[in-house]
Design a protein around this motif. Structure first.
Motif, PDB file in Angstrom:
ATOM      1  N   ILE A   1      94.500  41.900 -15.171  1.00 60.67           N
ATOM      2  CA  ILE A   1      95.217  41.312 -16.121  1.00 60.67           C
ATOM      3  C   ILE A   1      96.873  41.308 -15.729  1.00 60.67           C
ATOM      4  CG2 ILE A   1      96.350  41.637 -18.510  1.00 60.67           C
ATOM      5  CD1 ILE A   1      93.126  42.874 -19.015  1.00 60.67           C
ATOM      6  N   VAL A   2      97.217  40.430 -15.383  1.00 59.01           N
ATOM      7  CA  VAL A   2      98.722  40.066 -14.894  1.00 59.01           C
ATOM      8  C   VAL A   2      99.306  39.136 -15.905  1.00 59.01           C
ATOM      9  CG1 VAL A   2     100.026  39.912 -12.767  1.00 59.01           C
ATOM     10  CG2 VAL A   2      97.737  40.493 -12.675  1.00 59.01           C
ATOM     11  N   ARG A   3      99.959  39.436 -16.698  1.00 56.72           N
ATOM     12  CA  ARG A   3     100.666  38.291 -17.694  1.00 56.72           C
ATOM     13  C   ARG A   3     102.131  38.585 -17.735  1.00 56.72           C
ATOM     14  NH1 ARG A   3      96.764  36.163 -22.189  1.00 56.72           N
ATOM     15  NH2 ARG A   3      96.720  34.286 -20.787  1.00 56.72           N
TER      16      ARG A   3
ATOM     17  N   GLY B   1     101.723  25.225 -22.721  1.00 58.41           N
ATOM     18  CA  GLY B   1     100.479  25.292 -22.419  1.00 58.41           C
ATOM     19  C   GLY B   1      99.900  25.588 -21.251  1.00 58.41           C
ATOM     20  N   MET B   2      98.799  26.293 -21.364  1.00 60.10           N
ATOM     21  CA  MET B   2      97.926  26.999 -20.188  1.00 60.10           C
ATOM     22  C   MET B   2      96.576  26.715 -20.251  1.00 60.10           C
ATOM     23  SD  MET B   2      99.938  30.783 -20.706  1.00 60.10           S
ATOM     24  CE  MET B   2      98.761  31.634 -21.146  1.00 60.10           C
ATOM     25  N   SER B   3      95.702  27.359 -19.281  1.00 64.57           N
ATOM     26  CA  SER B   3      94.423  26.669 -19.359  1.00 64.57           C
ATOM     27  C   SER B   3      93.698  26.592 -20.872  1.00 64.57           C
ATOM     28  CB  SER B   3      93.656  27.844 -18.614  1.00 64.57           C
ATOM     29  OG  SER B   3      93.962  27.904 -17.420  1.00 64.57           O
ATOM     30  N   GLY B   4      94.007  27.719 -21.852  1.00 66.33           N
ATOM     31  CA  GLY B   4      93.308  27.875 -22.977  1.00 66.33           C
ATOM     32  C   GLY B   4      94.024  26.656 -23.999  1.00 66.33           C
TER      33      GLY B   4
ATOM     34  N   GLY C   1      89.014  33.015 -12.372  1.00 65.21           N
ATOM     35  CA  GLY C   1      89.462  34.047 -13.388  1.00 65.21           C
ATOM     36  C   GLY C   1      90.042  35.084 -12.501  1.00 65.21           C
ATOM     37  N   ARG C   2      91.155  35.911 -13.087  1.00 63.52           N
ATOM     38  CA  ARG C   2      91.652  36.866 -12.423  1.00 63.52           C
ATOM     39  C   ARG C   2      91.228  38.220 -12.586  1.00 63.52           C
ATOM     40  NH1 ARG C   2      95.698  33.425 -14.692  1.00 63.52           N
ATOM     41  NH2 ARG C   2      95.867  34.509 -16.253  1.00 63.52           N
ATOM     42  N   SER C   3      90.962  39.237 -11.578  1.00 70.70           N
ATOM     43  CA  SER C   3      90.436  40.348 -11.691  1.00 70.70           C
ATOM     44  C   SER C   3      91.141  41.256 -12.527  1.00 70.70           C
ATOM     45  CB  SER C   3      89.852  40.849 -10.481  1.00 70.70           C
ATOM     46  OG  SER C   3      90.716  40.870  -9.434  1.00 70.70           O
TER      47      SER C   3
ATOM     48  N   ALA D   1     100.586  24.723 -11.006  1.00 73.59           N
ATOM     49  CA  ALA D   1      99.409  25.735 -10.873  1.00 73.59           C
ATOM     50  C   ALA D   1     100.054  27.104 -10.775  1.00 73.59           C
ATOM     51  CB  ALA D   1      99.021  25.108  -9.416  1.00 73.59           C
ATOM     52  N   VAL D   2      99.488  27.886 -11.556  1.00 67.58           N
ATOM     53  CA  VAL D   2      99.874  29.292 -11.533  1.00 67.58           C
ATOM     54  C   VAL D   2      99.038  29.992 -10.737  1.00 67.58           C
ATOM     55  CG1 VAL D   2     100.444  31.399 -13.050  1.00 67.58           C
ATOM     56  CG2 VAL D   2     100.499  29.052 -13.853  1.00 67.58           C
ATOM     57  N   THR D   3      99.711  30.567  -9.548  1.00 68.58           N
ATOM     58  CA  THR D   3      98.787  31.052  -8.207  1.00 68.58           C
ATOM     59  C   THR D   3      98.691  32.605  -8.350  1.00 68.58           C
ATOM     60  OG1 THR D   3     100.672  30.388  -6.785  1.00 68.58           O
ATOM     61  CG2 THR D   3      98.772  28.831  -6.904  1.00 68.58           C
ATOM     62  N   LYS D   4      99.253  33.362  -9.515  1.00 70.80           N
ATOM     63  CA  LYS D   4      99.410  34.632  -9.242  1.00 70.80           C
ATOM     64  C   LYS D   4      97.980  35.208  -8.998  1.00 70.80           C
ATOM     65  CE  LYS D   4      99.113  34.962 -14.218  1.00 70.80           C
ATOM     66  NZ  LYS D   4      99.856  34.724 -15.423  1.00 70.80           N
ATOM     67  N   THR D   5      97.996  36.315  -8.463  1.00 76.01           N
ATOM     68  CA  THR D   5      97.012  36.877  -8.021  1.00 76.01           C
ATOM     69  C   THR D   5      95.970  36.178  -6.846  1.00 76.01           C
ATOM     70  OG1 THR D   5      95.040  36.570  -9.466  1.00 76.01           O
ATOM     71  CG2 THR D   5      96.621  38.248  -9.987  1.00 76.01           C
TER      72      THR D   5
ATOM     73  N   VAL E   1     113.410  24.038 -21.877  1.00 73.35           N
ATOM     74  CA  VAL E   1     112.674  25.217 -22.662  1.00 73.35           C
ATOM     75  C   VAL E   1     111.279  25.591 -21.951  1.00 73.35           C
ATOM     76  CG1 VAL E   1     114.304  24.951 -24.557  1.00 73.35           C
ATOM     77  CG2 VAL E   1     112.092  24.111 -24.579  1.00 73.35           C
ATOM     78  N   MET E   2     110.936  26.893 -22.392  1.00 73.28           N
ATOM     79  CA  MET E   2     109.557  27.239 -22.118  1.00 73.28           C
ATOM     80  C   MET E   2     109.098  28.289 -22.871  1.00 73.28           C
ATOM     81  SD  MET E   2     107.946  30.370 -20.732  1.00 73.28           S
ATOM     82  CE  MET E   2     107.412  30.904 -19.061  1.00 73.28           C
ATOM     83  N   ALA E   3     107.863  28.147 -23.246  1.00 72.33           N
ATOM     84  CA  ALA E   3     107.484  29.341 -24.162  1.00 72.33           C
ATOM     85  C   ALA E   3     105.752  29.778 -23.724  1.00 72.33           C
ATOM     86  CB  ALA E   3     107.414  28.984 -25.546  1.00 72.33           C
ATOM     87  N   VAL E   4     105.419  30.814 -24.241  1.00 74.10           N
ATOM     88  CA  VAL E   4     103.916  31.233 -24.261  1.00 74.10           C
ATOM     89  C   VAL E   4     103.570  31.411 -25.596  1.00 74.10           C
ATOM     90  CG1 VAL E   4     102.226  32.949 -23.373  1.00 74.10           C
ATOM     91  CG2 VAL E   4     104.331  32.476 -22.103  1.00 74.10           C
ATOM     92  N   ALA E   5     102.380  30.818 -25.828  1.00 77.02           N
ATOM     93  CA  ALA E   5     101.943  30.727 -27.151  1.00 77.02           C
ATOM     94  C   ALA E   5     101.695  32.363 -27.577  1.00 77.02           C
ATOM     95  CB  ALA E   5     100.745  30.066 -27.462  1.00 77.02           C
TER      96      ALA E   5
ATOM     97  N   VAL F   1     102.770  21.731 -17.903  1.00 81.38           N
ATOM     98  CA  VAL F   1     101.560  22.538 -18.283  1.00 81.38           C
ATOM     99  C   VAL F   1     101.474  23.729 -17.309  1.00 81.38           C
ATOM    100  CG1 VAL F   1     100.531  21.256 -20.062  1.00 81.38           C
ATOM    101  CG2 VAL F   1      99.862  21.034 -17.760  1.00 81.38           C
ATOM    102  N   ARG F   2     101.482  24.769 -17.470  1.00 77.79           N
ATOM    103  CA  ARG F   2     101.184  26.116 -16.536  1.00 77.79           C
ATOM    104  C   ARG F   2      99.743  26.399 -16.559  1.00 77.79           C
ATOM    105  NH1 ARG F   2     105.012  27.727 -20.129  1.00 77.79           N
ATOM    106  NH2 ARG F   2     103.550  29.332 -20.866  1.00 77.79           N
ATOM    107  N   VAL F   3      99.051  25.931 -15.262  1.00 80.45           N
ATOM    108  CA  VAL F   3      97.560  26.228 -15.590  1.00 80.45           C
ATOM    109  C   VAL F   3      97.079  27.188 -14.310  1.00 80.45           C
ATOM    110  CG1 VAL F   3      95.237  25.164 -15.406  1.00 80.45           C
ATOM    111  CG2 VAL F   3      97.201  24.030 -16.608  1.00 80.45           C
ATOM    112  N   GLY F   4      96.553  28.302 -14.544  1.00 82.40           N
ATOM    113  CA  GLY F   4      96.179  29.225 -13.483  1.00 82.40           C
ATOM    114  C   GLY F   4      94.522  29.431 -13.701  1.00 82.40           C
ATOM    115  N   THR F   5      93.877  29.988 -14.600  1.00 80.52           N
ATOM    116  CA  THR F   5      92.626  30.247 -14.512  1.00 80.52           C
ATOM    117  C   THR F   5      91.700  28.960 -14.344  1.00 80.52           C
ATOM    118  OG1 THR F   5      92.840  31.850 -16.324  1.00 80.52           O
ATOM    119  CG2 THR F   5      90.637  31.386 -15.823  1.00 80.52           C
ATOM    120  N   ALA F   6      91.939  27.658 -15.115  1.00 85.12           N
ATOM    121  CA  ALA F   6      90.943  26.607 -14.965  1.00 85.12           C
ATOM    122  C   ALA F   6      91.334  25.817 -13.638  1.00 85.12           C
ATOM    123  CB  ALA F   6      91.569  25.705 -16.188  1.00 85.12           C
TER     124      ALA F   6
END
Ligand SMILES: *Cc1c(COP(=O)(O)O)cnc(C)c1O
Length: 240
Positions: free
Chosen positions: A238-240, A209-212, A234-236, A45-49, A172-176, A225-230
Motif C-alpha cells: 500500500i503506497v499512497r 480521477g484515478m483507476s476507480g 495491483g500493487r503488492s 500513468a502512475v508507475t509507483k512500485t 489544481v490537483m486532488a485525491v477524492a 487523470v492519474r491511473v496506476g492499477t488499471a
C-alpha cells in the motif's frame, strides 16, 4: 484491475497494451457521456512500485506522462529512463529537503500544498535552471491526512507559485476522499479550479480521477487523470 504482472517482456507488453486500450476506452466513454473531447483529457500513468522496464514499455505504447509519489523511487527510475521523451509528474507528499532532487527530473509537481514548499521548489528550479510546472493540491477531506491545502488557502498559494521564478502555475490537483462518493468532492475541486483560473487564465489543469473514479472526475471537468492499477495491475504494497 486484475493484478497480473508478467515477467516475460513480450507478454508484459501485451498486457500493458490491453490495459491501456481499456483505459483509453473508459476515458473516451466518459468524455462522450460528458460531451467532452477525449483530446482534452491527458492520461498520466502512475508507475509507483513498478519497474523502469514498465515505464519503457508504456513509452513504447505512446504514453508520455508518468507519475511517481516517492522521490527515493522516482529519482533512479527517471534516471534509468532519461533517454525517453517523458514528462515526470510528482504526485506524493513532498518534504522540502527533497525539493532539490524532485526539481531535477520532474516537469510537473502536482502536490504543492504549502508556502514553504513553493519557496523550496523555486530555489531548486532556479539552481537547476529548469522550469517546474506546479499544481496546487487541494484537500477535499478536511484534514484526513492525504495531503493538500485547505480550499481557502488555494488562491494565495496559486499566487505565490505564479509569482515565483522557476515555477509555472498549471492548475489544481486532488485525491477524492476514501470511501465516499467522489462526485461532490470533484465538483468542489472544479469550483476551486475555476476560481484559480479567474486570476490565472493559463492555469487550466484540473488533475483528478484515478483507476476507480476517473469517470466521475471527467464528468466534473478533469483535464488530467492519474491511473496506476488499471494500467499496470495491483500493487503488492500500500503506497499512497
Ligand atoms: C497511486 C496514486 C494514483 C493512482 O491510483 P490508482 O488507484 O492505482 O489508479 C493517483 N494519484 C495519486 C496521488 C497516487 O498516489
Amino acid at each position: 484491475m486484475t493484478p497480473t504482472t508478467s515477467s516475460d517482456p513480450a507478454a508484459r507488453r501485451a498486457e500493458l497494451a490491453a490495459n491501456l486500450a481499456e483505459v483509453r476506452e473508459r476515458i473516451a466513454a466518459a468524455c462522450a457521456a460528458a460531451g467532452r473531447d477525449p483530446g482534452d483529457v491527458t492520461l498520466v500513468a502512475v508507475t509507483k512500485t513498478f519497474p523502469a522496464s514498465d515505464v519503457r514499455l508504456l513509452a513504447g505504447l505512446g504514453l508520455a506522462q508518468v507519475a511517481e509519489n516517492r522521490d527515493q523511487e522516482a529519482a533512479p527510475k527517471a534516471a534509468e529512463c532519461a533517454d525517453l521523451d517523458l514528462t515526470w509528474h510528482f504526485v506524493g507528499q513532498l518534504q522540502t529537503n527533497k525539493a532539490k532532487s524532485v526539481a531535477s527530473y520532474a516537469g510537473v509537481v502536482q502536490s504543492v500544498d504549502r508556502p514553504r514548499l513553493v519557496r523550496a521548489l523555486a530555489q531548486a528550479a532556479g539552481a537547476a535552471d529548469r522550469t517546474v510546472r506546479c499544481l496546487v493540491q487541494v484537500s477535499l477531506d478536511e484534514g484526513e491526512g492525504r495531503g493538500g491545502a485547505d480550499p481557502a488557502d488555494v488562491p494565495s498559494l496559486a499566487d505565490a507559485i505564479a509569482a515565483a521564478d522557476g515555477l509555472e502555475l498549471g492548475g489544481v490537483m486532488a485525491v477524492a476522499p476514501l470511501g465516499a462518493d467522489p462526485r461532490p468532492a470533484f465538483e468542489r475541486l472544479a469550483r476551486v479550479a475555476n476560481e484559480v483560473r479567474l486570476s490565472h487564465p493559463g492555469a487550466t489543469i484540473m488533475s483528478a480521477g484515478m483507476s476507480g473514479d476517473l469517470e466521475s472526475a471527467i464528468a466534473c471537468g478533469a483535464t488530467h487523470v492519474r491511473v496506476g492499477t488499471a494500467l499496470l495491475g495491483g500493487r503488492s504494497a500500500i503506497v499512497r
